[in-house]
Design a protein around this motif. Structure first.
Motif, PDB file in Angstrom:
ATOM      1  N   PRO A  17     108.605  19.475  45.312  1.00  0.00           N
ATOM      2  CA  PRO A  17     109.763  20.367  45.177  1.00  0.00           C
ATOM      3  C   PRO A  17     109.360  21.646  44.435  1.00  0.00           C
ATOM      4  N   GLY A  18     109.998  22.738  44.793  1.00  0.00           N
ATOM      5  CA  GLY A  18     109.702  24.001  44.113  1.00  0.00           C
ATOM      6  C   GLY A  18     109.187  25.048  45.069  1.00  0.00           C
ATOM      7  N   PRO A  19     108.650  26.139  44.542  1.00  0.00           N
ATOM      8  CA  PRO A  19     108.131  27.214  45.389  1.00  0.00           C
ATOM      9  C   PRO A  19     107.092  26.674  46.369  1.00  0.00           C
ATOM     10  N   ALA A  20     107.224  27.038  47.640  1.00  0.00           N
ATOM     11  CA  ALA A  20     106.373  26.466  48.679  1.00  0.00           C
ATOM     12  C   ALA A  20     105.416  27.505  49.236  1.00  0.00           C
ATOM     13  N   PRO A  21     104.120  27.203  49.243  1.00  0.00           N
ATOM     14  CA  PRO A  21     103.167  28.101  49.898  1.00  0.00           C
ATOM     15  C   PRO A  21     103.310  27.993  51.412  1.00  0.00           C
ATOM     16  N   ASP A  22     102.928  29.030  52.131  1.00  0.00           N
ATOM     17  CA  ASP A  22     102.920  28.936  53.581  1.00  0.00           C
ATOM     18  C   ASP A  22     101.533  28.522  54.058  1.00  0.00           C
ATOM     19  N   GLU A  23     101.396  28.426  55.366  1.00  0.00           N
ATOM     20  CA  GLU A  23     100.126  27.972  55.944  1.00  0.00           C
ATOM     21  C   GLU A  23      98.973  28.883  55.537  1.00  0.00           C
ATOM     22  N   ALA A  24      99.185  30.169  55.590  1.00  0.00           N
ATOM     23  CA  ALA A  24      98.110  31.111  55.260  1.00  0.00           C
ATOM     24  C   ALA A  24      97.672  30.961  53.809  1.00  0.00           C
ATOM     25  N   ALA A  25      98.612  30.699  52.910  1.00  0.00           N
ATOM     26  CA  ALA A  25      98.266  30.569  51.497  1.00  0.00           C
ATOM     27  C   ALA A  25      97.400  29.334  51.254  1.00  0.00           C
ATOM     28  N   LEU A  26      97.715  28.249  51.918  1.00  0.00           N
ATOM     29  CA  LEU A  26      96.905  27.047  51.721  1.00  0.00           C
ATOM     30  C   LEU A  26      95.527  27.183  52.366  1.00  0.00           C
ATOM     31  N   LYS A  27      95.453  27.850  53.490  1.00  0.00           N
ATOM     32  CA  LYS A  27      94.136  28.107  54.083  1.00  0.00           C
ATOM     33  C   LYS A  27      93.286  28.974  53.141  1.00  0.00           C
ATOM     34  N   ALA A  28      93.897  30.005  52.585  1.00  0.00           N
ATOM     35  CA  ALA A  28      93.183  30.890  51.660  1.00  0.00           C
ATOM     36  C   ALA A  28      92.744  30.109  50.419  1.00  0.00           C
ATOM     37  N   TYR A  29      93.594  29.204  49.939  1.00  0.00           N
ATOM     38  CA  TYR A  29      93.236  28.381  48.780  1.00  0.00           C
ATOM     39  C   TYR A  29      92.016  27.523  49.093  1.00  0.00           C
ATOM     40  N   ALA A  30      91.993  26.917  50.279  1.00  0.00           N
ATOM     41  CA  ALA A  30      90.854  26.068  50.653  1.00  0.00           C
ATOM     42  C   ALA A  30      89.574  26.878  50.760  1.00  0.00           C
ATOM     43  N   ILE A  31      89.659  28.069  51.324  1.00  0.00           N
ATOM     44  CA  ILE A  31      88.461  28.915  51.457  1.00  0.00           C
ATOM     45  C   ILE A  31      87.963  29.353  50.082  1.00  0.00           C
ATOM     46  N   ALA A  32      88.882  29.650  49.167  1.00  0.00           N
ATOM     47  CA  ALA A  32      88.499  30.136  47.838  1.00  0.00           C
ATOM     48  C   ALA A  32      87.919  29.033  46.964  1.00  0.00           C
ATOM     49  N   ASN A  33      88.282  27.791  47.228  1.00  0.00           N
ATOM     50  CA  ASN A  33      87.892  26.711  46.324  1.00  0.00           C
ATOM     51  C   ASN A  33      86.957  25.675  46.940  1.00  0.00           C
ATOM     52  N   GLY A  34      86.546  25.892  48.172  1.00  0.00           N
ATOM     53  CA  GLY A  34      85.623  24.962  48.825  1.00  0.00           C
ATOM     54  C   GLY A  34      84.788  25.709  49.842  1.00  0.00           C
ATOM     55  N   PRO A  35      83.897  25.006  50.545  1.00  0.00           N
ATOM     56  CA  PRO A  35      83.097  25.689  51.566  1.00  0.00           C
ATOM     57  C   PRO A  35      83.984  26.221  52.684  1.00  0.00           C
ATOM     58  N   ALA A  36      83.753  27.446  53.086  1.00  0.00           N
ATOM     59  CA  ALA A  36      84.620  28.085  54.074  1.00  0.00           C
ATOM     60  C   ALA A  36      84.639  27.321  55.390  1.00  0.00           C
ATOM     61  N   TYR A  37      83.485  26.743  55.775  1.00  0.00           N
ATOM     62  CA  TYR A  37      83.439  26.047  57.058  1.00  0.00           C
ATOM     63  C   TYR A  37      84.331  24.810  57.074  1.00  0.00           C
ATOM     64  N   ALA A  38      84.713  24.297  55.878  1.00  0.00           N
ATOM     65  CA  ALA A  38      85.520  23.078  55.806  1.00  0.00           C
ATOM     66  C   ALA A  38      87.007  23.345  55.681  1.00  0.00           C
ATOM     67  N   HIS A  39      87.423  24.614  55.658  1.00  0.00           N
ATOM     68  CA  HIS A  39      88.843  24.874  55.460  1.00  0.00           C
ATOM     69  C   HIS A  39      89.639  24.430  56.694  1.00  0.00           C
ATOM     70  N   PRO A  40      90.870  23.950  56.516  1.00  0.00           N
ATOM     71  CA  PRO A  40      91.671  23.517  57.668  1.00  0.00           C
ATOM     72  C   PRO A  40      92.086  24.706  58.524  1.00  0.00           C
ATOM     73  N   ARG A  41      91.827  24.591  59.830  1.00  0.00           N
ATOM     74  CA  ARG A  41      92.179  25.693  60.727  1.00  0.00           C
ATOM     75  C   ARG A  41      93.678  25.758  60.985  1.00  0.00           C
ATOM     76  N   ARG A  42      94.366  24.658  60.819  1.00  0.00           N
ATOM     77  CA  ARG A  42      95.820  24.630  60.866  1.00  0.00           C
ATOM     78  C   ARG A  42      96.313  23.788  59.688  1.00  0.00           C
ATOM     79  N   VAL A  43      97.466  24.170  59.150  1.00  0.00           N
ATOM     80  CA  VAL A  43      98.156  23.385  58.125  1.00  0.00           C
ATOM     81  C   VAL A  43      99.571  23.155  58.614  1.00  0.00           C
TER      82      VAL A  43
END
Length: 494
Positions: free
Chosen positions: A438-464
């Motif tokens: 519950p609370g402020p919700a990130p969108d798909e692009a925000a979670l993809k950007a989070y994954a790229i910033a905090n893990g290997p780019a090749y492993a980021h989810p292409r869809r959320v």
């Protein structure tokens, strides 16, 4: 020749409570004496019906106090207990029973229609009491390598396979695991995972051997589970990570004083995220958190939670090898990572009528688990992934568990599940299904950007994809086959 009786609670004070059955409108206490008498009555009933040692007896039911009575009674009679996943489609369940060769099946009324012609049906709800034949029963002596149980694989990679477990192996496993787990006679453990699944069977057997009490729910429901902890003085929680997540998020989670009495939280069957482990530690501050690793075919459990040198178990470790369990790691980049092979007295003899499948997994007494593990410098083991779960994305190995853990570190994410989907350019790419807090919700692009910033780019989810909850299979694990079906219906990979 051996007998199962002495290893399964027969020597416990008969007045002690073995189970509290929560299936009915009021809790039902079942003592060790009750369990012994009803198990013997099942054995006598089977013999009266002409069931011979070595013949199969199927069980198709949700959790109930007479489930273990049938299981133990079948063993006492020297027959082979075949517990079945009642969450399978009726057609598949019928096919599994037919392939099992069962002479007789104990069922709940709801599943009676799935029993093939020629298999005698004993309905728990309509006639079970008439089947029972009370009186003393001398356990049938069996060879240690005779088959005692035939549980089934989940069927996630094909038709469910009947796993051939031996009497000697299961007696070894029950006694060894009680010591490895350091269970106490005054423990009260709650069981809501289905008894047809090896995770619950292990919990049931170890409780009986230790002389403790098991609070039995017919099926998992978070509110009822939460209330049972408080109502029955539960000291040990058992289940799978998804169940624990639902418990923690439920508004009826017991108060702090009740939670402080829980000394063990025991989870198996699938990995637990870093966030879940942290939330459990906060909610149950006096509890040891045990991550159980095991396979139906492999013992079933090869690791305990205590180091021979007294070293503390690290976060995320699945344990230290139990005495009597041999292991090796094959096919990894180093000697301390690879596919786990195991050998111990509890390893299955193979699969019923599946010689080709057995030949792939059972080799010279060793069982290939199909799981990638790693070992640290102190000898603790960690689960990495299923070998067949690993996806290759543009030449890079990607493990769904690692992507899930990364996403669940985002403050808005409650749960994540990652699947592989085909991609013309990359071969396979990760796709994530996410349950938000519950609370402020990130969108798909925000979670993809989070994954790229905090893990290997090749492993980021292409869809959320955002979902209200993740689907569960018959073992209360996340059903990734259902997620793949959902993805194929709603979208295509980008």
């Amino acid at each position: 020749m051996i007998s199962n009786a002495g290893a399964l609670g027969w020597d416990v004070d008969e007045a002690r409570v073995a189970m509290v059955d929560l299936r009915g409108p009021e809790p039902l206490d079942v003592t060790y004496g009750d369990l012994k008498r009803r198990s013997q009555a099942v054995a006598r009933g089977l013999v009266a019906r002409g069931v011979r040692p070595g013949e199969r007896v199927a069980l198709a039911a949700f959790n109930r106090a007479d489930f273990p009575a049938v299981l133990l009674g079948t063993l006492l009679a020297g027959a082979i207990a075949a517990p079945l996943n009642v969450k399978l489609p009726a057609k598949t369940l019928s096919e599994v029973i037919a392939a099992s060769g069962a002479r007789l099946a104990f069922v709940e009324t709801a599943f009676a229609g799935a029993i093939p012609a020629g298999v005698e049906v004993i309905d728990f709800d309509r006639g079970f009491e008439d089947f029972l034949d009370f009186g003393d029963f001398e356990p049938v002596a069996v060879a240690p390598d005779a088959i005692s149980m035939q549980p089934y694989t989940s069927g996630s990679t094909g038709a469910p396979k009947g796993v051939l477990l031996t009497h000697g192996g299961q007696i070894w496993a029950a006694g060894t695991l009680v010591e490895a787990r350091r269970l106490r006679a005054d423990d009260r453990a709650i069981l809501a995972a289905p008894m047809y699944h090896k995770n619950a069977i292990v919990a049931l057997k170890t409780a009986l051997v230790s002389g403790s009490a098991m609070i039995v729910m017919p099926r998992f429901e978070a509110g009822a589970y939460a209330r049972a902890i408080a109502d029955h003085g539960v000291t040990m929680l058992t289940g799978v990570p998804t169940m624990m997540r639902l418990l923690l998020d439920h508004p009826e989670l017991p108060d702090a004083a009740t939670r402080a009495k829980v000394r063990v939280v025991s989870m198996g069957s699938s990995p637990a995220s870093e966030r879940l482990l942290g939330d459990l530690a906060s909610a149950f501050p006096n509890a040891e958190i045990h991550l159980n690793y095991g396979t139906t075919e492999g013992g079933p459990i090869m690791f305990g939670w205590y180091h021979p040198d007294g070293r503390p178990q690290p976060n995320h470790s699945i344990g230290y090898p139990i005495e009597g369990c041999e292991w090796r790691l094959e096919g990894g980049a180093t000697a301390d990572e690879g596919e786990l092979w195991v050998k111990n007295p509890g390893v299955a003899k193979g699969y019923q009528n599946r010689p080709e499948a057995a030949a792939e997994r059972f080799i010279d007494g060793w069982y290939r688990t199909g799981d990638r593990l790693r070992r640290d410098a102190e000898g603790w083991f960690y689960f990495v992934s299923r070998i067949d779960d690993m996806m290759v994305t543009g030449g890079e190995n990607v493990f769904p568990q690692e992507v899930e853990g990364l996403l669940e570190r985002h403050p808005a994410v409650r749960q994540a599940a990652v699947i592989a989907v085909p991609n013309e350019t990359k071969g396979e790419v990760p796709v994530a299904f996410v349950v938000l807090r519950p609370g402020p919700a990130p969108d798909e692009a925000a979670l993809k950007a989070y994954a790229i910033a905090n893990g290997p780019a090749y492993a980021h989810p292409r869809r959320v994809l955002f979902v209200d909850s993740l689907p569960l299979n018959g073992a209360n694990k996340i059903d990734k086959s259902a997620l793949k079906e959902l993805f194929s219906k709603e979208t295509t990979p980008r």
